[in-house]
Write a protein that holds these residues in place. Structure first.
Motif, PDB file in Angstrom:
ATOM      1  N   ALA A 201       0.816  -1.216   0.000  1.00  0.00           N
ATOM      2  CA  ALA A 201       0.000   0.000   0.000  1.00  0.00           C
ATOM      3  C   ALA A 201       0.849   1.264   0.000  1.00  0.00           C
ATOM      4  O   ALA A 201       0.355   2.351  -0.321  1.00  0.00           O
ATOM      5  CB  ALA A 201      -0.936  -0.002   1.209  1.00  0.00           C
ATOM      6  N   ASN A 202       2.125   1.149   0.363  1.00  0.00           N
ATOM      7  CA  ASN A 202       3.028   2.296   0.274  1.00  0.00           C
ATOM      8  C   ASN A 202       3.688   2.416  -1.098  1.00  0.00           C
ATOM      9  O   ASN A 202       4.563   3.261  -1.302  1.00  0.00           O
ATOM     10  CB  ASN A 202       4.126   2.192   1.349  1.00  0.00           C
ATOM     11  CG  ASN A 202       3.592   2.468   2.735  1.00  0.00           C
ATOM     12  OD1 ASN A 202       2.791   3.390   2.923  1.00  0.00           O
ATOM     13  ND2 ASN A 202       3.998   1.667   3.701  1.00  0.00           N
ATOM     14  N   GLY A 203       3.288   1.534  -2.020  1.00  0.00           N
ATOM     15  CA  GLY A 203       3.891   1.573  -3.349  1.00  0.00           C
ATOM     16  C   GLY A 203       5.286   0.983  -3.380  1.00  0.00           C
ATOM     17  O   GLY A 203       6.067   1.278  -4.283  1.00  0.00           O
TER      18      GLY A 203
ATOM     19  N   HIS B 105       0.291   4.120  -7.344  1.00  0.00           N
ATOM     20  CA  HIS B 105       1.661   3.934  -6.827  1.00  0.00           C
ATOM     21  C   HIS B 105       2.358   5.275  -6.602  1.00  0.00           C
ATOM     22  O   HIS B 105       3.035   5.467  -5.592  1.00  0.00           O
ATOM     23  CB  HIS B 105       2.493   3.092  -7.799  1.00  0.00           C
ATOM     24  CG  HIS B 105       2.081   1.652  -7.855  1.00  0.00           C
ATOM     25  ND1 HIS B 105       2.327   0.862  -8.940  1.00  0.00           N
ATOM     26  CD2 HIS B 105       1.424   0.882  -6.958  1.00  0.00           C
ATOM     27  CE1 HIS B 105       1.847  -0.359  -8.713  1.00  0.00           C
ATOM     28  NE2 HIS B 105       1.290  -0.373  -7.518  1.00  0.00           N
ATOM     29  N   ALA B 108       1.003   6.848  -3.558  1.00  0.00           N
ATOM     30  CA  ALA B 108       1.522   6.140  -2.381  1.00  0.00           C
ATOM     31  C   ALA B 108       2.968   6.554  -2.100  1.00  0.00           C
ATOM     32  O   ALA B 108       3.358   6.719  -0.941  1.00  0.00           O
ATOM     33  CB  ALA B 108       1.436   4.627  -2.594  1.00  0.00           C
ATOM     34  N   HIS B 109       3.740   6.750  -3.153  1.00  0.00           N
ATOM     35  CA  HIS B 109       5.135   7.188  -2.965  1.00  0.00           C
ATOM     36  C   HIS B 109       5.180   8.602  -2.377  1.00  0.00           C
ATOM     37  O   HIS B 109       5.996   8.885  -1.500  1.00  0.00           O
ATOM     38  CB  HIS B 109       5.899   7.159  -4.302  1.00  0.00           C
ATOM     39  CG  HIS B 109       6.051   5.781  -4.885  1.00  0.00           C
ATOM     40  ND1 HIS B 109       6.323   5.562  -6.221  1.00  0.00           N
ATOM     41  CD2 HIS B 109       5.953   4.549  -4.311  1.00  0.00           C
ATOM     42  CE1 HIS B 109       6.399   4.246  -6.437  1.00  0.00           C
ATOM     43  NE2 HIS B 109       6.170   3.618  -5.300  1.00  0.00           N
ATOM     44  N   PHE B 112       4.228   8.214   1.265  1.00  0.00           N
ATOM     45  CA  PHE B 112       5.261   7.500   2.019  1.00  0.00           C
ATOM     46  C   PHE B 112       6.479   8.390   2.272  1.00  0.00           C
ATOM     47  O   PHE B 112       6.971   8.499   3.396  1.00  0.00           O
ATOM     48  CB  PHE B 112       5.678   6.235   1.261  1.00  0.00           C
ATOM     49  CG  PHE B 112       6.805   5.478   1.911  1.00  0.00           C
ATOM     50  CD1 PHE B 112       6.575   4.663   3.011  1.00  0.00           C
ATOM     51  CD2 PHE B 112       8.103   5.593   1.434  1.00  0.00           C
ATOM     52  CE1 PHE B 112       7.614   3.972   3.621  1.00  0.00           C
ATOM     53  CE2 PHE B 112       9.151   4.905   2.035  1.00  0.00           C
ATOM     54  CZ  PHE B 112       8.902   4.097   3.135  1.00  0.00           C
ATOM     55  N   ALA B 179      13.935   0.940   1.009  1.00  0.00           N
ATOM     56  CA  ALA B 179      12.711   1.595   0.545  1.00  0.00           C
ATOM     57  C   ALA B 179      12.928   2.214  -0.833  1.00  0.00           C
ATOM     58  O   ALA B 179      12.086   2.083  -1.732  1.00  0.00           O
ATOM     59  CB  ALA B 179      12.274   2.661   1.549  1.00  0.00           C
ATOM     60  N   ILE B 183      11.015   1.298  -4.383  1.00  0.00           N
ATOM     61  CA  ILE B 183      10.310   2.243  -5.256  1.00  0.00           C
ATOM     62  C   ILE B 183      10.905   2.156  -6.661  1.00  0.00           C
ATOM     63  O   ILE B 183      10.193   2.142  -7.664  1.00  0.00           O
ATOM     64  CB  ILE B 183      10.408   3.682  -4.708  1.00  0.00           C
ATOM     65  CG1 ILE B 183       9.647   3.809  -3.376  1.00  0.00           C
ATOM     66  CG2 ILE B 183       9.852   4.680  -5.727  1.00  0.00           C
ATOM     67  CD1 ILE B 183       9.778   5.176  -2.707  1.00  0.00           C
TER      68      ILE B 183
END
Lengths: 232, 273
Positions: A201-203, B105, B108-109, B112, B179, B183
């Motif tokens: 869900a955070n990509g 996405h 969401a990025h 985040f 992370a 991505i």
């Protein structure tokens, strides 16, 4: 601290820069505290007899990548000898042909970079794959490509050399490009190319650790792979 | 990926044994809090707890904030682009699920990175810039679908190169690096899909991977996005010479990085003044 020059034929057998980070007061942290960013030296364990040992440090991680690239290269080589490929569409023939060359280039690069530290050739076992079946071949390709991405994404943090990290980064995005293309062949024009099964869900795409990756790969590899000296 | 893991990646900014002890015990307290509420959403971490984060080396933190703000700028650009594309109706109905997924996405990025910058690194996220996706009236991506797809390819391939170029700058934090890598591969999946879609629709002959420094039917201004992608030597090994595999295929097998300066030069075409 992680600025070591990469020497293709002379990768240092084991580097001990982690000793810099050794701390004297770990006992207060208590059992179970995982020090991801401030690692103590990993335990040195003797390699098991039989099979291959990936080794430790950056060499170990390069061998880990080399093992996966061996698996992928062997898979696509076999795909191109099978009847699925012989009867595939022009687009799919191009894709499979490209992937075979990319993975073979990756495999040979790692072998050359590792030099004398390279593990032996792995013995593969593709008996669970039907190379005459489009579904079977594409399903296996999806497994291998997704696994490769998750493996590189999970291992990057353990590389000490920034130069090697960049090289891994150059390869992992190509594996992700492959994975998306294979997924689109299986389910065209859907959202599966970057599906929720692998992206949260955070990509963020999933990462897998050494054990998870090698367990998944073990279906297709006969050679026993000892990864006990890898960092982490 | 969660905030507790990020804590684990931090090192105490002190050589004093007592302060180190305090650092570790505070971090352990956070860990136990996390264990009690594993399913807690990222955004639901109480601010009061976050504000009591252990001290980390300030230089490292500033550097991470700088890189993540750079990434956030690019994600703002991408998210706005896809949202405006979806809102405009320019996208063929059958292909909307692809761009809805990509939009999701990128959003969401944005969320985040904003969360990590503000509530973990205690920094200030960059404000969302104003964009001009016509680049001064040169492109009409929201009126012309082929143009929309061409710019989407340009943004995704740029994004892949941009993240790759920063890996070495965040590697001191295992969790920020992981992370960023997570991505990076998502952007590469987007790029592959958009590239192949353009070819399926007869707009280009590009593959999911980048051949040489070829920008296909993209505008000549896109040449900078692919400059350097023709490289076939890695760690001093010329892979064409090593393997005998053709130059095109070897160049496809490795993606190349862009520096922050190169990337912002590309992105600046789409910032409104």
């Amino acid at each position: 601290m992680k600025k070591e020059l990469f020497k293709p034929e002379g990768l240092i057998q084991h580097t001990d820069r982690r000793a810099f980070l050794k701390m004297g007061t770990l006992s207060v942290a208590g059992a179970g505290l995982l020090l991801m960013g401030c690692k103590d030296d990993e335990d040195v364990m003797p390699p098991v007899s039989g099979g291959v040992s990936l080794g430790s440090g950056d060499v170990g991680i390069l061998n880990y990548a080399y093992a996966l690239e061996q698996l992928e290269a062997a898979f696509y080589a076999q795909v191109m000898m099978g009847s699925y490929f012989a009867n595939a569409s022009a687009e799919e023939k191009t894709i499979m042909g490209d992937l075979e060359k990319h993975e073979r280039a990756h495999r040979e690069f790692f072998k050359a970079a590792l030099g004398a530290n390279a593990i032996a050739d792995l013995e593969v076992d593709f008996s669970s794959i039907d190379f005459s079946s489009r579904n079977s071949v594409l399903g296996a390709a999806k497994t291998f490509e997704d696994l490769g991405v998750a493996a590189y994404n999970g291992a990057g943090q353990f590389l000490e050399s920034g130069d090697l990290l960049l090289i891994a980064g150059k390869i992992v995005s190509v594996e992700a490009r492959h994975a998306a293309a294979i997924r689109d062949l299986i389910n065209p024009n859907s959202a599966d190319f970057a599906g929720d099964d692998i992206i949260d869900a955070n990509g963020l795409e999933r990462t897998l650790n050494f054990q998870e990756v090698l367990t998944a790969a073990s279906t297709y590899v006969k050679t026993e792979i000892d990864f006990s000296q890898l960092p982490g | 990926m969660n905030l507790l893991k990020l804590l684990d990646s931090m090192c105490p900014d002190t050589t004093n044994a007592e302060e180190k002890d305090r650092f570790y015990s505070r971090r352990e307290a956070f860990r136990q809090f996390g264990d009690m509420s594993k399913k807690m959403a990222l955004a639901a971490v109480p601010v009061s707890l976050l504000s009591a984060l252990p001290n980390v080396a300030k230089a490292d933190t500033d550097s991470l904030i700088g890189v993540l703000n750079y990434a956030l700028t690019l994600e703002h650009l991408e998210y706005n682009y896809y949202q405006m594309g979806l809102d405009s109706g320019v996208i063929d109905t059958a292909e909307r699920p692809i761009f809805q997924k990509i939009r999701d996405h990128e959003l969401a990025h944005v969320n985040f990175l904003t969360e990590v910058i503000s509530n973990v690194l205690m920094g200030t996220p960059v404000a969302e810039p104003s964009f001009d996706f016509t680049a001064g009236g040169n492109f009409m991506p929201f009126d012309d679908y082929p143009t929309f797809l061409a710019l989407a390819q340009a943004f995704e391939d740029t994004g892949v190169r941009a993240y790759k170029g920063q890996a070495g700058n965040v590697m001191e934090s295992d969790v920020v690096l992981t992370a960023a890598l997570s991505i990076h591969s998502v952007e590469a999946r987007h790029a592959s899909m958009v590239r192949r879609l353009r070819t399926k629709k007869g707009q280009d002959m590009t593959k999911g991977w980048i051949t040489g420094n070829d920008y296909g039917t993209l505008p000549a201004a896109a040449a900078g996005i692919y400059a350097g992608e023709e490289n076939v030597s890695h760690a001093g090994v010329n892979v064409v010479n090593l393997t005998g595999i053709d130059q095109d295929a070897v160049s496809e097998g490795w993606d190349e990085p862009l520096t922050m300066e190169q990337t912002l030069g590309i992105a600046s075409l789409f910032l409104s003044s």
